[in-house]
Design an enzyme around this catalytic site. Structure first.
Site, PDB file in Angstrom:
ATOM      1  N   PRO A   1       0.753  -1.254  -0.073  1.00  0.00           N
ATOM      2  CA  PRO A   1       0.005  -0.042  -0.031  1.00  0.00           C
ATOM      3  C   PRO A   1       0.815   1.435  -0.043  1.00  0.00           C
ATOM      4  CG  PRO A   1       0.296  -0.851   2.209  1.00  0.00           C
ATOM      5  CD  PRO A   1       0.933  -1.798   1.411  1.00  0.00           C
TER       6      PRO A   1
ATOM      7  N   THR B   1       0.087   3.817   1.595  1.00  0.00           N
ATOM      8  CA  THR B   1       0.445   4.326   3.276  1.00  0.00           C
ATOM      9  C   THR B   1       1.540   3.777   4.019  1.00  0.00           C
ATOM     10  OG1 THR B   1      -1.348   2.761   3.512  1.00  0.00           O
ATOM     11  CG2 THR B   1      -2.026   5.080   3.250  1.00  0.00           C
TER      12      THR B   1
ATOM     13  N   GLY C   1      -8.607  -6.196   6.005  1.00  0.00           N
ATOM     14  CA  GLY C   1      -9.881  -5.395   5.722  1.00  0.00           C
ATOM     15  C   GLY C   1      -9.681  -4.116   6.027  1.00  0.00           C
TER      16      GLY C   1
ATOM     17  N   CYS D   1      -4.417   2.610   9.283  1.00  0.00           N
ATOM     18  CA  CYS D   1      -5.701   2.195   9.359  1.00  0.00           C
ATOM     19  C   CYS D   1      -6.131   1.906  10.763  1.00  0.00           C
ATOM     20  CB  CYS D   1      -6.058   1.185   8.550  1.00  0.00           C
ATOM     21  SG  CYS D   1      -5.099  -0.224   8.866  1.00  0.00           S
TER      22      CYS D   1
ATOM     23  N   GLU E   1     -14.123   5.538   8.296  1.00  0.00           N
ATOM     24  CA  GLU E   1     -12.715   5.767   8.163  1.00  0.00           C
ATOM     25  C   GLU E   1     -12.368   6.801   7.374  1.00  0.00           C
ATOM     26  OE1 GLU E   1      -8.691   2.823   7.247  1.00  0.00           O
ATOM     27  OE2 GLU E   1     -10.120   2.987   5.596  1.00  0.00           O
TER      28      GLU E   1
ATOM     29  N   LEU F   1      -2.929  -6.884   8.540  1.00  0.00           N
ATOM     30  CA  LEU F   1      -3.868  -7.027   9.741  1.00  0.00           C
ATOM     31  C   LEU F   1      -5.312  -7.877   9.243  1.00  0.00           C
ATOM     32  CD1 LEU F   1      -3.780  -3.524  11.246  1.00  0.00           C
ATOM     33  CD2 LEU F   1      -3.049  -5.333  12.636  1.00  0.00           C
TER      34      LEU F   1
END
Length: 476
Positions: A114, A116, A215, A248, A344, A424
């Site tokens: 990702p 991020t 997720g 996240c 989020e 995660l």
């Protein structure tokens, strides 16, 4: 000129498989030497700073100093947990069942990274793969393709220094980075380690290749007022400002008991949080900035993700007191698509909701997860063990933090026992195949070798009990 992604990935796979064939015969000592070298050279100060600076420049997200800290924490944390662990040959023997377990590589790992966490994924995922004697091909986000190449080129030099095949770690060339190229990698590799947006993770599971994905994060945290509220506010601040909230796992919604609400708002202010009250022009302007197509579409504005607060304020045309570091937005009207602040935010913005009771907080927490983030995580700040137990039994999450910063705690910190991870798992709640913090142990196959035991057929009396058998002796 049209790019042939199939042919390109076939070429990478050929190189990667050749390298994996070499490491397949490595001893435990050879494997451990490589992961030790990656951990050591991956945390040299000049390298970490170069990666952090390049990541901020290319992605436009986060900040340099926090990224340096993240690289060190996660790399050293992963290495600490895999150091001296067996991952080659006989790794475990169960004397009771007389079963021996032998670790085997999965082959070529296709890793999706990702934007991020671009600065760290390209170091940690190769460590995990190589610990299991796998090779790895990394497909970065387009906005971090050059950083990915920089890190991988560096790690390939580390491999060469220790006489290992450089092609154990391969990155997609920046000019080839695309959704189609990542899709082709997912089709051809042996196992997918997918970290990224929900669309990417779903694509991984649909590829037909075995995969582990993650997720959506939207962690809600309950504050009941029985702990030190200044300390709780400081923890929230630490999560919300670290790397401009790229994680996240940060506290997205704070469910605050009404009796301590005003005191907690004051504590947040002491920790440089600015309250944006409901039904105000401030809130309306911020909402339109964060979700420009609201109410028709609640896709988060990518221009506010992991940005400095000053940029968000400028886009929203808002003024706040000097020294403000994050925003706290009141939302007591509802939960769900019509109330996007309950979703989020990936920014220095958190949401405050007042709760009438613990039961009310649990109802709201479940509603928030039903809207977004089920399976990911939740938290609680309390001295009441009964509340902790009740929440743990009820909430559909893979991890629950108690009296600690959510952002640091979920993925493993120096102050809890959660395994360090960049991936995660959120269980079936989050459409994932696992519900734990993913690490190197998820990247090995295991051969179970069973030897005979003395014949031991159980008697019904031992299994069911004589009274039960007598009571249920008649046929149905």
């Amino acid at each position: 000129m049209e790019k042939n992604y199939t042919e390109y990935i076939e070429g990478l796979m050929k190189r990667s498989r050749a390298a994996q064939a070499v490491i397949n015969d490595y001893t435990q000592e050879q494997v451990d030497e490589l992961v030790k070298a990656i951990a050591f050279y991956g945390t040299r100060p000049d390298f970490m700073r170069a990666v952090a600076e390049r990541t901020v420049e290319e992605s436009g997200m986060g900040n340099v100093e926090d990224k340096i800290m993240k690289i060190w924490n996660k790399t050293i944390g992963h290495y600490r947990e895999m150091k001296d662990e067996k991952s080659v040959g006989l790794i475990e023997y169960d004397e009771v069942r007389n079963i021996a377990k032998y670790a085997k590589p999965m082959g070529v790992i296709g890793a999706l990274a990702p934007v991020t966490n671009a600065e760290n994924t390209a170091v940690v995922k190769p460590m995990n793969a190589i610990k299991g004697r796998n090779s790895i091909i990394l497909a970065p986000h387009p906005k971090a393709a050059n950083v990915n190449k920089f890190v991988i080129d560096y790690l390939r030099k580390v491999l060469a220094k220790f006489n290992a095949p450089e092609d154990l770690i391969i990155g997609i060339d920046p000019e080839m980075v695309s959704i189609d190229c990542s899709g082709e990698l997912m089709k051809q590799c042996d196992f997918i380690l997918a970290t990224g947006g929900s669309g990417l993770v779903k694509a991984a599971y649909k590829s037909g290749t075995p995969a582990i994905g993650v997720g959506t994060g939207n962690d809600a945290v309950y504050v009941d007022g029985t702990t030190n509220l200044e300390e709780v506010a400081a923890m929230v601040r630490s999560s919300k400002i670290f790397d401009n909230a790229t994680s996240c796992s940060t506290e997205n919604v704070l469910l605050v008991q009404k009796e301590c609400y005003d005191e907690f708002v004051a504590a947040l202010a002491h920790n440089n949080g600015h309250l944006i009250k409901e039904n105000t022009e401030e809130k309306a302007k911020l909402l339109k900035t964060m979700w420009p197509e609201s109410p028709a579409n609640h896709t988060l504005n990518r221009h506010i993700v992991a940005q400095p607060l000053e940029k968000i304020l400028s886009l929203a045309d808002l003024e706040v007191p000097e020294g403000t570091e994050f925003l706290c937005v009141e939302e007591n009207d509802g939960i769900g698509n019509e109330y996007p602040f309950t979703g989020e935010k990936l920014s220095r913005v958190t949401t405050l909701m007042k709760t009438d009771s613990f039961e009310d907080a649990m109802d709201k927490m479940e509603a928030i997860m039903d809207y977004m983030g089920k399976g990911h995580g939740c938290g609680i700040h309390t001295n009441d063990d009964e509340k902790i137990d009740t929440m743990a039994k009820r909430m559909p999450v893979a991890r629950m933090m108690v009296n600690q910063p959510q952002g640091a705690g979920n993925s493993g910190s120096w102050e809890n026992g959660m395994p360090m991870t960049m991936t995660l798992g959120c269980g079936t709640w989050g459409n994932n195949s696992v519900s734990h913090n993913v690490n190197w142990k998820d990247l090995i196959n295991i051969t179970h070798v069973s030897r005979k035991l003395p014949l031991n057929i159980p008697k019904e009396e031992d299994l069911f009990g004589a009274d039960y058998i007598e009571k249920n002796s008649t046929s149905l």
